[in-house]
Scaffold this active site. Structure first.
Site, mmCIF file in Angstrom:
data_model
loop_
_atom_site.group_PDB
_atom_site.id
_atom_site.type_symbol
_atom_site.label_atom_id
_atom_site.label_comp_id
_atom_site.label_asym_id
_atom_site.label_seq_id
_atom_site.Cartn_x
_atom_site.Cartn_y
_atom_site.Cartn_z
ATOM 1 C CE LYS B 121 5.784 3.306 -2.785
ATOM 2 N NZ LYS B 121 5.996 1.842 -2.853
ATOM 3 C CB SER B 196 2.475 0.511 -2.063
ATOM 4 O OG SER B 196 3.842 0.209 -2.140
ATOM 5 C CB SER B 220 5.098 -1.974 -4.049
ATOM 6 O OG SER B 220 4.281 -2.548 -3.056
#
Lengths: 321, 545
Positions: B121, B196, B220
């Site tokens: 990420k 996210s 997330s």
């Protein structure tokens, strides 16, 4: 705390402690030690504390003391005039020139720090071992030192002077460890040595005299090897140039003359060389003893033991001849 | 290998008998001399762990690392125009794979993650690749160091294939908050992948990478895992170092793992776990062997989870939850009962308080953490004549609207006069929630719930309604507030898309009890009939693996 001097003394003790611990030089002028003060008053009998006022811009212990006393009197005056409501929670500045506190210029906005507990720093857990380790590594703090010096029989003045500066205390402690008498050592340090340091703007760690030699000096005077006066001369030399007591005594031939026969010889010589004064003395001018004593001392190059000199001189002067 | 540190209620009472047949996986590198017999995996079905089957294939020379990497990269290239999972794809993948093949040819030791393609990420720092946190403020920024989790993966032989898309700074539940692109859900590219960590979830779901790292502050990792039909693992707070994770809310953030199987998520978690001197909040607790408890189903007795007490959180199955989700969860509960668990409803009355408490706390902490993006230290600067203007303009231009919204909210909640009513109160609620979970976990081994109140919704549907988006976090935020570990694994489908939309089951464990979650999750997964959760986008391949 109740007044300015208490607070100033407390701040000075904090300064002493941090210097002893070696964690700060504690110099207020450099900002290494800072002091903000909060003052409030309340009428006798009132349990609730009055509004507190913060004072900033204090750059010396004396300022701390005077600012507090000023602020106390300012607030008391307002109370006495029935205007105690005018005491508001605010920050005031101490004006050294005017010797008073004044309101700080009002700021446009209030500082809001928006603090919250820092999540990136978890709790610090100190083990008892760690705490004990720190405790055991502490040097002797000022209060302990003062108590110890007190027990030695030193006067309060001596105690405060010696314990004020860690290096001075260390010098003193080393000197007495070598066997020197505490009171004598204290006297030397506080008078002649302190005067020299002040003149030359040196600290005790910078003078060339070592505590071992001070102890030696004190011992030499005590056992009569040299006179007190010679001792002072040597001291000056040691402070400025270093060296050893024994070395200097030998080099300059300073051993005190304590043989009565030798002194007698010198007394007789001076008296015979100064008949006029002798007559004057015998007619009543007894003050001339000092003159004779000075001459004999000069003749002996300062080495004559003063007590013995005067004893023999007096004998000779008062003898009928 | 059993860990020496047993969690409060160990798995031993329902572990299967033949412990000796457990795979002797350790994370120490195994020698790859071809004359040595290859250690037989008890996981004989390759679909159970891509990491382990990769290792087997490489060591037995069935495939080279370069061939494996090429097949993933080909799929990545083919699917990326539809998905947009990646903000950056590494150009060093094949080089690293070939280097690995050289090592293997020389019979040198290789790490347990050798040849494994990992997506990371973009709020996790990587030294050779830009790391933007999905924000204009860091557009073009390359950190000078690797995050600890990334460093560990590389040390064990993993290959970082690229940086994945996210909602800016981790703030959001769809990736629509990214400054650069919106990622699509591989199950239906008109829908969001969740957020996210949407890019990381989509990448694993579409098999663009084998596994991936995400971050989880309020759900997330878990919510996108549910939306994309993959496994998402959120470790206990402190289990994995946060060093190199760009901070959003420091008391809530964790790095988490995505995989196509529970075993892969567990092996990856084991690789990145452990105390780190560079993160004062990382736990010094020993990490149990999270990599080697995954038994083949053929070795399981019937009712392998007998004696396990599961609590289904009552407040998570009420009216606000889609019927497709409740039905999938109830079916999952039945499945667990078939495995021998006792599933009872447990009530956590403070459950709904978590959402407002979370948003107050997270926003407050973010209002402090994001102040470092001032255009001076790193990132993009808007020149100005005067310092304050420079700060203001750099931030105004650099931050997206959701980030600004949360910073302003947090600033307000911490300000004089409001701190007590908002921040302090939220922390008090947090304590209540923590206690209620602890009490429930004292009575149950694991708590279960949905990971989200719905399956993936359409792109654009919640974009203009932040509160509606926030409401979707209701299932996940309490776990962050309590600092607990949780595993999400696909358990069924809801209607939508061409093949249905995956629904994830969330399993919540006691602090530092990832071992139990993984053990139970693995058995649940392996015994789920006919469920392989491969999105239609890649289902036409003969062996997407």
């Amino acid at each position: 705390m109740r007044n300015g001097i208490e607070a100033a003394e407390y701040a000075a003790e904090i300064q002493r402690v941090v210097r002893y611990l070696g964690v700060s030089n504690g110099n207020m002028q450099e900002g290494s030690l800072r002091c903000d003060v909060n003052v409030s008053v309340r009428p006798i009998g009132q349990l609730q504390f009055g509004t507190k006022v913060e004072i900033k811009n204090l750059n010396a212990f004396s300022a701390v003391s005077r600012a507090i006393d000023y602020e106390i009197s300012r607030q008391v005056l307002l109370h006495s005039q029935g205007q105690d409501k005018e005491i508001v929670q605010e920050t005031r500045l101490w004006e050294e020139g005017a010797q008073k506190t004044v309101t700080m210029r009002k700021k446009e906005g209030l500082s809001d720090y928006r603090y919250f507990p820092e999540p990136d720093l978890p709790g610090v857990f100190l083990t008892q071992d760690y705490v004990d380790g720190i405790h055991n590594s502490l040097p002797e703090l000022p209060e302990m030192k003062r108590r110890r010096y007190e027990k030695m029989g030193l006067s309060m003045q001596d105690v405060l002077f010696l314990a004020n500066d860690m290096n001075v205390a260390e010098f003193f402690d080393t000197t007495i460890k070598k066997g020197a008498d505490a009171k004598l050592a204290a006297n030397w340090i506080m008078s002649d040595i302190a005067a020299y340091m002040k003149n030359e703007e040196l600290s005790i760690t910078e003078v060339k005299l070592s505590p071992q030699e001070l102890a030696e000096l004190i011992a030499s005077i005590k056992d009569g090897t040299i006179s007190g006066k010679i001792g002072k001369q040597i001291l000056f030399e040691l402070l400025a140039k270093g060296g050893t007591v024994k070395g200097l005594i030998e080099e300059k031939d300073l051993v005190q003359i304590v043989d009565p026969a030798e002194i007698e010889k010198m007394v007789e010589k001076v008296l015979s060389e100064n008949p006029k004064q002798l007559d004057q003395y015998r007619s009543g001018k007894t003050k001339l003893q000092g003159y004779f004593a000075g001459q004999i001392m000069k003749l002996s190059k300062g080495k004559a033991n003063p007590g013995l000199l005067n004893k023999i001189l007096l004998e000779k002067l008062n003898a009928k001849s | 290998m059993l860990s020496t540190l047993q969690p409060p209620r160990s798995l031993s009472h329902f572990r299967t008998k033949p412990l000796l047949l457990r795979r002797h996986t350790s994370l120490k590198p195994l020698s790859s001399l071809s004359s040595q017999p290859v250690t037989h995996s008890t996981l004989t079905d390759q679909s159970q762990s891509q990491i382990l089957s990769t290792r087997d294939s490489l060591l037995s020379r069935q495939i080279t690392a370069a061939e494996l990497a090429e097949s993933f990269l080909a799929r990545l290239r083919r699917t990326e125009p539809h998905l947009r999972s990646f903000l950056h794809v590494s150009d060093a993948v094949l080089t690293q794979a070939r280097d690995l093949d050289d090592k293997l040819r020389r019979n040198e030791e290789v790490g347990p993650l050798a040849g494994v393609l990992v997506a990371v990420k973009d709020n996790i720092c990587t030294a050779e690749m830009p790391s933007t946190a999905g924000s204009r403020v860091l557009e073009g920024y390359t950190p000078p160091y690797d995050a600890t989790a990334v460093r560990k993966i590389k040390e064990l032989g993993g290959i970082v294939v690229g940086k994945t898309n996210l909602d800016e700074f981790g703030m959001g539940s769809t990736t629509e908050g990214s400054a650069f692109q919106v990622t699509a859900n591989p199950w239906d590219t008109t829908r969001v992948p969740g957020g996210s960590s949407g890019g990381s979830a989509a990448a694993v779901s579409a098999r663009q990478s084998m596994v991936s790292l995400g971050s989880d502050t309020g759900g997330s990792v878990r919510q996108p895992a549910s939306f994309c039909g993959v496994v998402g693992l959120k470790p206990t707070y402190g289990r994995v170092s946060r060093f190199g994770l760009m901070a959003y809310a420091s008391s809530l953030d964790v790095i988490g793992c995505f995989g196509t199987s529970v075993a892969d998520a567990g092996i990856l978690l084991h690789a990145i776990s452990g105390h780190d001197r560079l993160d004062a909040t990382s736990s010094k607790r020993e990490v149990p062997d999270l990599a080697s408890q995954f038994v083949s189903i053929s070795l399981l007795q019937s009712k392998p989870l007998k004696g396990l007490k599961i609590g289904l959180i009552r407040e998570t199955l009420d009216d606000g939850v889609d019927i497709g989700v409740t039905s999938a969860i109830r079916t999952a509960a039945l499945h667990l009962e078939e495995l021998g668990c006792s599933v009872t409803e447990v009530s956590l009355p403070s459950f709904s308080l978590g959402l407002p408490a979370y948003y107050v706390i997270a926003s407050s902490e973010s209002s402090s953490n994001l102040s470092r993006y001032d255009g001076l230290r790193y990132g993009n600067q808007v020149a100005a004549d005067e310092l304050n203007s420079q700060y203001m303009d750099s931030r105004a231009k650099g931050f997206g609207s959701e980030v600004k919204r949360r910073i302003l909210t947090g600033t307000y909640a911490l300000s004089a006069g409001y701190y007590d009513a908002y921040y302090k109160r939220a922390q008090q609620v947090r304590t209540i929630i923590r206690k209620s979970f602890k009490a429930a976990l004292d009575e149950h081994d694991i708590l279960i719930s949905p990971a989200a109140p719905s399956a993936a919704y359409k792109i654009g549907e919640k974009k203009n309604d932040p509160l509606a988006m926030y409401a979707g976090d209701i299932m996940t935020v309490n776990v962050n507030l309590a600092g607990l570990p949780a595993l999400v694994l696909p358990c069924g489908y809801a209607e939508g898309g061409s093949a249905g939309l995956p629904v994830g089951l969330q399993m919540i464990g006691a602090a530092f009890d990832e071992e139990k979650l993984l053990g139970v999750g693995h058995i649940f997964e392996q015994t789920l009939q006919n469920c392989r959760f491969v999105p239609p986008l890649i289902a036409d391949e003969d062996k997407p693996c």
